[in-house]
Scaffold this motif. Structure first.
Motif, PDB file in Angstrom:
ATOM      1  N   PHE A  15       0.863  -1.013   0.031  1.00  0.00           N
ATOM      2  CA  PHE A  15      -0.047   0.077   0.048  1.00  0.00           C
ATOM      3  C   PHE A  15       0.894   0.934   0.071  1.00  0.00           C
ATOM      4  O   PHE A  15       1.593   1.276   0.897  1.00  0.00           O
ATOM      5  CB  PHE A  15      -0.863  -0.074   1.424  1.00  0.00           C
ATOM      6  N   VAL A  16       0.871   1.912  -1.221  1.00  0.00           N
ATOM      7  CA  VAL A  16       1.877   3.130  -1.312  1.00  0.00           C
ATOM      8  C   VAL A  16       1.126   4.447  -0.841  1.00  0.00           C
ATOM      9  O   VAL A  16      -0.228   4.778  -1.633  1.00  0.00           O
ATOM     10  CB  VAL A  16       2.320   3.248  -2.647  1.00  0.00           C
ATOM     11  N   GLU A  17       1.195   5.128   0.216  1.00  0.00           N
ATOM     12  CA  GLU A  17       0.646   6.289   0.565  1.00  0.00           C
ATOM     13  C   GLU A  17       0.743   7.270  -0.313  1.00  0.00           C
ATOM     14  O   GLU A  17       1.641   7.495  -1.313  1.00  0.00           O
ATOM     15  CB  GLU A  17       1.071   6.420   2.197  1.00  0.00           C
ATOM     16  N   ASP A  57       2.064  -4.266 -11.404  1.00  0.00           N
ATOM     17  CA  ASP A  57       0.904  -3.481 -12.224  1.00  0.00           C
ATOM     18  C   ASP A  57      -0.414  -4.166 -11.632  1.00  0.00           C
ATOM     19  O   ASP A  57      -1.420  -3.500 -12.240  1.00  0.00           O
ATOM     20  CB  ASP A  57       1.254  -3.630 -13.529  1.00  0.00           C
ATOM     21  N   ASP A  58      -0.520  -4.998 -11.012  1.00  0.00           N
ATOM     22  CA  ASP A  58      -1.862  -5.411 -10.498  1.00  0.00           C
ATOM     23  C   ASP A  58      -2.336  -4.649  -9.355  1.00  0.00           C
ATOM     24  O   ASP A  58      -1.838  -4.674  -8.227  1.00  0.00           O
ATOM     25  CB  ASP A  58      -1.616  -7.018 -10.086  1.00  0.00           C
ATOM     26  N   VAL A  62      -0.745  -4.265  -5.576  1.00  0.00           N
ATOM     27  CA  VAL A  62      -0.108  -3.038  -5.052  1.00  0.00           C
ATOM     28  C   VAL A  62      -1.214  -1.504  -5.209  1.00  0.00           C
ATOM     29  O   VAL A  62      -1.581  -1.431  -6.324  1.00  0.00           O
ATOM     30  CB  VAL A  62       1.053  -2.520  -6.039  1.00  0.00           C
ATOM     31  N   HIS A  63      -1.410  -0.882  -4.105  1.00  0.00           N
ATOM     32  CA  HIS A  63      -2.408  -0.069  -4.127  1.00  0.00           C
ATOM     33  C   HIS A  63      -1.698   1.240  -4.011  1.00  0.00           C
ATOM     34  O   HIS A  63      -1.137   1.428  -3.204  1.00  0.00           O
ATOM     35  CB  HIS A  63      -3.464  -0.391  -2.914  1.00  0.00           C
ATOM     36  N   TRP A  64      -1.902   2.201  -4.752  1.00  0.00           N
ATOM     37  CA  TRP A  64      -1.459   3.481  -4.818  1.00  0.00           C
ATOM     38  C   TRP A  64      -2.702   4.563  -4.450  1.00  0.00           C
ATOM     39  O   TRP A  64      -3.525   4.552  -5.044  1.00  0.00           O
ATOM     40  CB  TRP A  64      -1.088   3.797  -6.242  1.00  0.00           C
ATOM     41  N   GLU A  65      -2.443   5.074  -3.182  1.00  0.00           N
ATOM     42  CA  GLU A  65      -3.268   5.909  -2.731  1.00  0.00           C
ATOM     43  C   GLU A  65      -3.528   7.093  -3.488  1.00  0.00           C
ATOM     44  O   GLU A  65      -4.697   7.639  -3.773  1.00  0.00           O
ATOM     45  CB  GLU A  65      -2.997   6.552  -1.357  1.00  0.00           C
TER      46      GLU A  65
END
Length: 79
Positions: A15-17, A57-58, A62-65
């Motif tokens: 999780f990228v803040e 890339d999924d 991987v979640h980008w805020e």
């Protein structure tokens, strides 16, 4: 995953803040390990070290805020 209340409960391995404009790092939450400030060049090697088979890339992994794949602008010599 849509019903999560925050990054710790999200279920995402990574999780990228949000981008912080006064830093060259993004805080990256790594499931089971907590969070780390990472520079652009550190991100992929660190994530692959912990999750060798991850698909960066999924969006389920991987979640980008905000601003996927981007890091804050930073110039050498700035504090």
């Amino acid at each position: 995953m849509e019903n999560a209340t925050g990054p710790d409960e999200s279920g995402y391995p990574v999780f990228v803040e949000s981008i912080e404009v006064d830093s060259r790092y993004r805080v990256v939450r790594l499931r089971g390990l907590g969070c780390e400030p990472l520079e652009r060049e550190e991100f992929e090697p660190r994530v692959r070290q912990l999750f060798p088979d991850i698909d960066l890339d999924d969006p389920a992994q991987v979640h980008w805020e905000d601003r996927p794949g981007q890091w804050p602008p930073w110039h050498p010599g700035e504090a």
